[in-house]
Write a protein that holds these residues in place. Sequence first.
Motif, mmCIF file in Angstrom:
data_model
loop_
_atom_site.group_PDB
_atom_site.id
_atom_site.type_symbol
_atom_site.label_atom_id
_atom_site.label_comp_id
_atom_site.label_asym_id
_atom_site.label_seq_id
_atom_site.Cartn_x
_atom_site.Cartn_y
_atom_site.Cartn_z
ATOM 1 N N ASP A 1 -5.038 8.026 -4.011
ATOM 2 C CA ASP A 1 -5.402 9.392 -4.376
ATOM 3 C C ASP A 1 -4.653 10.410 -3.523
ATOM 4 N N GLU A 2 -4.585 10.147 -2.242
ATOM 5 C CA GLU A 2 -3.886 11.059 -1.342
ATOM 6 C C GLU A 2 -2.411 11.147 -1.716
ATOM 7 N N ALA A 3 -1.808 9.991 -2.006
ATOM 8 C CA ALA A 3 -0.387 9.960 -2.349
ATOM 9 C C ALA A 3 -0.121 10.682 -3.665
ATOM 10 N N LEU A 4 -0.871 10.340 -4.698
ATOM 11 C CA LEU A 4 -0.611 10.914 -6.016
ATOM 12 C C LEU A 4 -0.935 12.401 -6.072
ATOM 13 N N ASP A 5 -1.962 12.826 -5.383
ATOM 14 C CA ASP A 5 -2.288 14.259 -5.358
ATOM 15 C C ASP A 5 -1.166 15.062 -4.705
ATOM 16 N N ILE B 1 -1.607 5.398 3.489
ATOM 17 C CA ILE B 1 -2.451 6.422 2.900
ATOM 18 C C ILE B 1 -3.059 5.855 1.613
ATOM 19 N N SER B 2 -4.060 6.538 1.072
ATOM 20 C CA SER B 2 -4.699 6.077 -0.157
ATOM 21 C C SER B 2 -3.871 6.482 -1.364
ATOM 22 N N VAL C 1 0.855 -1.191 0.000
ATOM 23 C CA VAL C 1 0.000 0.000 0.000
ATOM 24 C C VAL C 1 0.888 1.236 0.000
ATOM 25 N N PRO C 2 0.380 2.372 -0.458
ATOM 26 C CA PRO C 2 1.147 3.619 -0.345
ATOM 27 C C PRO C 2 1.387 3.970 1.129
#
Length: 865
Positions: free
Chosen positions: A98-102, A95-96, A75-76
């Motif tokens: 989306d949270e990581a990539l954003d 973290i999710s 997982v991230p």
Amino acid sequence: MKAQRIKTKEIYEDVWIPTQCRRCQSECAIRARRVDGVVVKLEGNPNSYVGSRGGLCPKGLSGLQVLYDPNRLNVPLRRTNPEKGIGVDPKWKEISWDEALDEIAAKLKKAMDNDPSKILVHHGISASTMLGFTVGLLLAGLSTSKGAPEIAISGGANCGNAGHFTNAQFYGAFCLFPDWKHCNYSIVFGTNTAYGGFMQYVNRLAAEALERGMKLVVFDPVCNNAAAKASEWIPITPGTDGAVVLAMLNVIINELGIYDAVYLKKKSNAPYLIGPDGRYVRDKETKKPMVWDTTASRAKVFDDPSIGDFDLDGTHEVNGIKCRPAWQLLKESFKKYTPESASEVSGVPAATIRRIATEFAEAAMVGATVTVDGKQFPFRPVGTQHIRAAVTHHNATHTVFAIELLPHVLGAANVPGGNLSVSVECHGYSGTGLPFMGVKPDPDGLLDVAGKWLLPRTWPLPDPIKPHKDLLPMFPMALEVPLLGVSDREKLLGRAKIAPDFEVIVNVASNSVLNAPTKAKTELFKKVPFIVDIDIFPTEFNEGFADIVLPDTSYLEYSDWAGIFGQFHSQPHIFEEPWCFHITQKVVEPQYSRRHSAQVVIDLLDRMDLRAKVNAIYNNMLHVDETRQLKPTEKIDWDDLCDRVVTQHFGPEHNWEWFKKHGFISWPKKVEETYWKYFKDVRVPVYWEWMIDLGEKTKKIADELGIEVPWERYTPVPQWYPIPPHLVEDPQYDLYCFCYRDPLHVGSATMEQPWIDEASRMNPYTYNITMNDHMAKQKGLKDGDTIELESDRGTKVQGVLKLRKGQHPNTVTIMGTAGHWAAGQPIARGKGVNFMDLLESRWSDLDPITMSLEPCIKVKAKKVK
């Protein structure tokens, strides 16, 4: 008593899936057996020539243990501990995506908008060709009119900066190997590739050549894999291969008078006339280099069709300039390298140097011919190998230049029996003409090498440029300028008025804390505000320094088409074996929330509103026609992209579904693809005339910046220069220490697999420090002692001593990049010695031409309790 029937689980699925192994750069063809959704076996694909024809090495077999390793990243993760450093607990928090990539996208966009050079794209020498596309997409996607991200290749400077460049000059290739079906005499300079190294198809071909009776001579400080299989192992002092080779050239040319005059006249720049300033004498109108036509007794441009014969030996006057053929300058430069003088620095007996030179020259059979597929060729059954090792020193460029001249003065290049380029001339599949690769001449008649090595370089070389963001523009012959691990990096960049710090690092498939000089890199990484790492495992790099870690997929969990473009290492180079172009396909779905790094980068750039740019970059990289190009607003579907690539290259009948079923496409080679030298009107540069102007222009820039470089190295003929360890005067530092590749391992990525670890513990050398038994006795050391090595620069490592007879007495060796400490690698942790902890590199350790990093250091050894 009645026998009880045991009820067994019904098997609903039992399939074999063709794909590729990606554990090393061989990218071998494999088959994966999947039973009820679980991969239970991996084996070589006997139907393909990419690999060992059905066999699979321990690294490949242990791919199962990579896939199902319970310690993998799933997982991230975000670092919650602000402290960074070796051994520091990152205190990860899940973290999710989306949270990581954003968050990553926001950091990258800010840096890109302000100054893209503040972004470092850092990657390893991965087994996957797809990594090249991924890194290329990142670099191009994040570039703006303000500049481009900096790139660093972890371990790249110790791979082949000088070797790959010179391979391109002489063969138009990234790699080259002897024509093992016909080679009778091969000399290896300090590499185990093909004799237990990482390229399985060449291991197979070399083994067949040895069984056939080919003589193998190995110059190496240690009797490792290649030397153990050789007809003759010749111990040599590290960094002196160039001196030995130049002495051999002196014997062959000036003493024996053996060389292929036809080849030199028609396939090299040996007949080009050279003026007193070392440069070509050029025609006033066309600016082409001139030669002397002995039939007409006058000078003509090199490609004049009326030339009767080329002169190699005379002195002439052209346009009022006294001049001689380049061949004369080469012959004279070799004279100072006698076997006796080479013996003094290398430790190789002069008689041995003279004998090997004579054997090699006579084995070349200059003048012999052979008919292949109805066409007559020169037959020159001798070859050389050099990549890594001998050609990664401070004197790497000149060493590999000299080594390449050995077969070329004898005409043993891209003809039967000689050295052959890997994947340089390919006329493509009959239905499409793709993939197409071909050599062509530059304006001076030499090989146009643009795009023939790792990065697309222009040729002729561009002029050096005063640096503004990094030093690479100053050194056009370098693949990279590996300053990240250099201790005086900040001082050097300060002179060039270049800010030394980065704002963001994107690291992909690299554990540079272990595979590059440790101290300088760790201090640099601590200063970087934001680091993201994409990897399969917890590593020393991400545990010590990453702010966000993204879980990558293994090669059994993703699909790609990169094998179609991966010709550098994996394509069989001999005429008798066909072209084989493979795809990699997903054998099982990624577990947990792992994602393929190539698709992660696409998503990341998409979040930065760069979709149109990404699509344009892919259209350019993949060379797809208009009907298959991605539209600016089109969201990439990965399987659809795979289908576009394979149908572009092999026609609609060979779509992605066809490749998933068959795994690869194959067809016979043409003789003019393998033995292309006499089918192409191109020459090779036995005299590097461009070095004179390049050196003068680079020196002008360096002097202005206060950067010191040994400019005497910029010469058009090869010379031998000592490496920094040769110049250490303190007698207590009496041993040359260097690392070597264990065939069980690739970098630091394989020590976590239990099968490989078990085999490594059975090997007495893998996890230990090795030393010659006689030298150990002189020092009062015994097998099994714990010893400390201390370098002349103050760095230290400790490990268990293992003695061996087959090792140069003045050397001590350490295997690769062991010494893991990451908590997430419990199998590898605490085993072996990390050589990079001992290597303290400086600017003065880099080859001043191609920036190869000196991998050897002087040490003293003592027993510790």
